[in-house]
Design a protein around this motif. Structure first.
Motif, short mmCIF file in Angstrom:
data_model
loop_
_atom_site.label_atom_id
_atom_site.label_comp_id
_atom_site.label_asym_id
_atom_site.label_seq_id
_atom_site.Cartn_x
_atom_site.Cartn_y
_atom_site.Cartn_z
N GLY A 108 43.77 34.21 56.06
CA GLY A 108 44.13 33.54 54.81
C GLY A 108 43.00 33.67 53.83
N ALA A 109 43.05 32.92 52.75
CA ALA A 109 41.97 32.91 51.77
C ALA A 109 40.68 32.49 52.49
CB ALA A 109 42.29 31.96 50.63
N THR A 110 39.65 33.33 52.40
CA THR A 110 38.49 33.11 53.26
C THR A 110 37.19 33.43 52.55
OG1 THR A 110 37.46 33.74 55.38
CG2 THR A 110 38.64 35.46 54.19
N GLU A 111 36.14 32.68 52.93
CA GLU A 111 34.79 32.96 52.44
C GLU A 111 34.06 33.90 53.39
OE1 GLU A 111 34.25 29.84 55.52
OE2 GLU A 111 35.71 30.28 53.93
N PHE B 204 43.29 40.52 50.69
CA PHE B 204 42.19 39.91 49.95
C PHE B 204 41.11 39.44 50.92
CE2 PHE B 204 45.61 38.88 46.67
CZ PHE B 204 45.27 39.96 45.87
N VAL B 205 40.31 40.39 51.36
CA VAL B 205 39.12 40.12 52.18
C VAL B 205 38.11 41.21 51.82
CG1 VAL B 205 39.97 41.47 54.17
CG2 VAL B 205 38.27 39.65 54.51
N ALA B 206 36.87 40.83 51.60
CA ALA B 206 35.85 41.76 51.12
C ALA B 206 34.75 41.93 52.16
CB ALA B 206 35.24 41.24 49.81
N PRO B 207 34.18 43.13 52.25
CA PRO B 207 33.05 43.32 53.17
C PRO B 207 31.80 42.63 52.63
CG PRO B 207 33.38 45.30 51.86
CD PRO B 207 34.51 44.36 51.51
N ALA B 208 30.90 42.32 53.53
CA ALA B 208 29.60 41.78 53.10
C ALA B 208 28.86 42.87 52.32
CB ALA B 208 28.79 41.36 54.33
N PRO B 209 28.11 42.53 51.27
CA PRO B 209 27.81 41.18 50.78
C PRO B 209 28.77 40.70 49.69
CG PRO B 209 26.49 42.77 49.59
CD PRO B 209 27.34 43.57 50.56
N TYR B 210 29.87 41.42 49.48
CA TYR B 210 30.76 41.09 48.36
C TYR B 210 31.62 39.86 48.66
CZ TYR B 210 29.31 45.77 47.07
OH TYR B 210 28.55 46.88 46.77
N HIS B 211 31.71 39.46 49.92
CA HIS B 211 32.60 38.36 50.29
C HIS B 211 32.16 37.03 49.69
CE1 HIS B 211 29.30 37.88 53.07
NE2 HIS B 211 29.77 36.70 53.44
N ASP B 212 30.84 36.85 49.51
CA ASP B 212 30.36 35.57 48.95
C ASP B 212 29.52 35.79 47.69
OD1 ASP B 212 28.08 36.65 50.06
OD2 ASP B 212 27.58 34.91 51.29
N GLN C 236 39.36 30.50 46.01
CA GLN C 236 38.69 31.34 47.00
C GLN C 236 39.26 32.76 46.96
OE1 GLN C 236 36.00 30.90 49.40
NE2 GLN C 236 36.39 33.09 49.16
N MET C 237 40.57 32.89 46.86
CA MET C 237 41.20 34.20 46.75
C MET C 237 40.66 34.95 45.54
SD MET C 237 45.27 35.06 46.26
CE MET C 237 45.41 33.93 44.86
N ARG C 238 40.50 34.26 44.43
CA ARG C 238 40.00 34.91 43.21
C ARG C 238 38.53 35.30 43.35
NH1 ARG C 238 43.15 32.29 38.02
NH2 ARG C 238 45.23 32.68 38.85
N ALA C 239 37.75 34.49 44.06
CA ALA C 239 36.36 34.86 44.30
C ALA C 239 36.28 36.14 45.13
CB ALA C 239 35.63 33.71 44.99
N THR C 240 37.15 36.25 46.13
CA THR C 240 37.21 37.47 46.95
C THR C 240 37.68 38.65 46.12
OG1 THR C 240 37.67 36.14 48.92
CG2 THR C 240 38.23 38.47 49.02
N TYR C 241 38.67 38.43 45.30
CA TYR C 241 39.18 39.47 44.39
C TYR C 241 38.05 40.00 43.51
CZ TYR C 241 42.49 41.20 40.70
OH TYR C 241 43.21 41.93 39.78
N CYS C 242 37.24 39.10 42.98
CA CYS C 242 36.10 39.51 42.16
C CYS C 242 35.08 40.29 42.98
CB CYS C 242 35.43 38.30 41.52
SG CYS C 242 36.39 37.56 40.18
#
Length: 534
Positions: free
Chosen positions: A174-177, A221-229, A285-291
């Motif tokens: 799901g939407a994740t940090e 909507f999941v990003a690899p590190a370091p983009y996830h946070d 959180q989804m939008r932060a991952t999208y960014c």
């Protein structure tokens, strides 16, 4: 200039209000960082009112690469074939001496009249459009990417798409940090970038056309590190939506269908539940991952731009940056690219013209532009000619600070929501296949949505910019509804297929009319210089 190169960058599902240069132009503080896109905007022209002619991916890319509206190319949904008779950018580039290279995908289903029914391309969502040379294939089924990952020593899980699960055995889909399970060095964005640099180095400075496609910020909507946070959820814009999914769906039957039907699993790998029930914290959180996914693409583009700089090709290269379509991102309780909302249709368009007027660098252009304009723009810059059937127009005059006198005064876009194997609204809506469509005509003041067999919508954008109040049945707006319905009909009549309508037979034989001629009568007709296969 000793050569002419074209770099056409096509990202996937990047909506226009996530472009920092446009946010700053609107007096808003950007909530994401894209230094390489910022550079492109600073050296080019950014088109602030640009839309895709249609959604989702397959239809949108058909319009982008043929210059045709949906009503003319008729590849109306993902999985619906594209008629082989249609000319496209790849074929047009070959006609002027370019070998058009493509990285990514076009989501094109072949014409079954000239393709064997056992062809494996009919087993997938779409394949590659004729005319292009693939130098970095994603399809079918992302095999090109997953094979590259395995070749680089990463052990793929039995279900290889599990690389897009959040890291950690205790992670909840799901939407994740949390970061994705694939490292950034082996992400799909890194794959496309590596393919681009390999191709460009192989060209060794010779002129090129490269369609550089990226899969992101498309779901999952999941990003690899370091983009996830990289971004904080609390810094993301809040969703624009009615007080509840039920209230949103009450506006129109089509919206109710999608509010009821959208699944989280289509946007977060392995997730369950309704996409319409995401709470505000999950959406942020989804939008932060999208960014984060956007910033990853921006870093990748920086590598490509740096190579063009180092080899002295940047100043010889027309760079066009755009997306196939947008993304609802929780606005109107929706996810994906559907319906008629601006979030699905408004997309970036940035053009860096090495020959553009110096005073236009960094400019924001407010004229209405559409994805069908991209093909004629590229051909115009290279000295080619768009086919008569093309619905779009070159935007190159805008890079010189010139607005054509007859430029469009409205935006137009379409959506076909007939049944496909993963979405079946027809029965729920009580519609037939050929009734499941809509078209939009929109300017700075009003937006009219016409459905083939459902009630229309009309919005006063000055008083209701987020389009919550349907005025189609309000007597005070009846004259305006009529006017915009007539505009929509006139638009469709004007753009009906005109492939051969400028030819005629005569006592002198075959004659051709110049559509731009100022003369009338026989003076506007002449023997054709050629009859192209386009």
């Amino acid at each position: 200039m000793t050569r002419k190169n074209v770099l056409l960058i096509v990202v996937d599902q990047w909506r226009a209000d996530f472009v920092p240069h446009l946010l700053r132009a609107r007096g808003q503080q950007p909530f994401l960082k894209t230094p390489n896109l910022d550079r492109l905007c600073a050296e080019g022209v950014t088109f602030a009112n640009h839309v895709t002619a249609c959604v989702p991916c397959g239809p949108a890319r058909a319009s982008l690469l043929t210059g045709l509206y949906l009503m003319n190319h008729r590849a109306v949904q993902n999985t619906v074939p594209l008629d082989q008779r249609h000319f496209n950018l790849g074929k047009a580039l070959r006609a002027i001496g370019y070998d058009p290279a493509l990285i990514g995908y076009t989501t094109t289903t072949p014409d079954p009249r000239s393709t064997a029914k056992q062809d494996p391309r009919f087993l997938v969502l779409g394949d590659l459009m004729d005319g292009f040379r693939s130098v970095g294939a994603f399809e079918p089924n992302m095999d090109g990417y997953f094979g590259w990952v395995a070749q680089n020593g990463f052990e793929l899980p039995p279900n290889r798409e599990d690389i897009w699960l959040p890291e950690g055995e205790d992670a909840v889909p799901g939407a994740t940090e949390r970061p994705a399970r694939i490292p950034k060095e082996l992400s799909d964005s890194s794959f496309f970038t590596e393919r681009a640099l390999t191709y460009l180095k192989g060209r060794a400075g010779r002129p090129f056309f490269l369609h550089l496609g990226y899969y992101r910020p498309h779901p999952p909507f999941v990003a690899p590190a370091p983009y996830h946070d990289m971004y904080r959820p609390q810094d993301m814009p809040a969703p624009i939506r009615a007080e509840s999914p039920e209230a949103e769906g009450a506006q129109h039957p089509l919206i109710k269908y999608y509010v009821d039907a959208i699944s989280r699993g289509s946007f977060f790998h392995g997730a369950e539940g309704s996409g319409a029930t995401l709470d505000e914290a999950e959406i942020r959180q989804m939008r932060a991952t999208y960014c984060g996914l956007i910033s990853e693409i921006d870093d990748c583009l920086g590598q490509v731009f740096a190579y063009l700089d180092e080899t002295g090709q940047w100043d010889d290269t027309l760079v066009v940056f755009t997306s196939d379509h947008g993304e609802q991102l929780g606005d109107h309780h929706l996810l994906g690219k559907i319906g008629f909302h601006d979030e699905s249709f408004r997309i970036p368009l940035v053009i860096k013209d090495p020959q553009g007027a110096a005073g236009r660098r960094g400019a924001i252009e407010e004229a209405f532009t559409e994805s069908v304009d991209v093909m004629p723009t590229i051909l115009d810059w290279l000295g080619g000619e768009a086919p008569r059937a093309c619905d779009g127009h070159s935007v190159m005059p805008f890079t010189q600070g010139i607005r054509p006198a007859d430029w469009r005064t409205e935006l137009h876009y379409e959506y076909d929501f007939r049944d496909v194997h993963y979405s079946e609204p027809e029965k729920v809506l009580g519609l037939g296949m050929d009734e499941s469509s809509l078209c939009v005509i929109q300017d700075e003041n009003y937006k009219y949505v016409h459905f083939a067999a459902l009630p229309p919508l009309f919005f006063d954008l000055r008083n209701d910019p987020n389009q919550f109040i349907n005025l189609a049945d309000d007597p005070a707006y009846a004259a305006l509804v009529r006017d915009y319905a007539q505009k929509a009909l006139s638009w469709r009549l004007t753009h009906a297929d005109r492939t051969l309508t400028h030819f005629r037979s005569s006592p002198r034989g075959l004659e051709e009319r110049n559509p731009n001629a100022t003369e009338t009568g026989d003076q506007s007709w002449s023997a054709p210089s050629r009859v192209a296969a386009q």
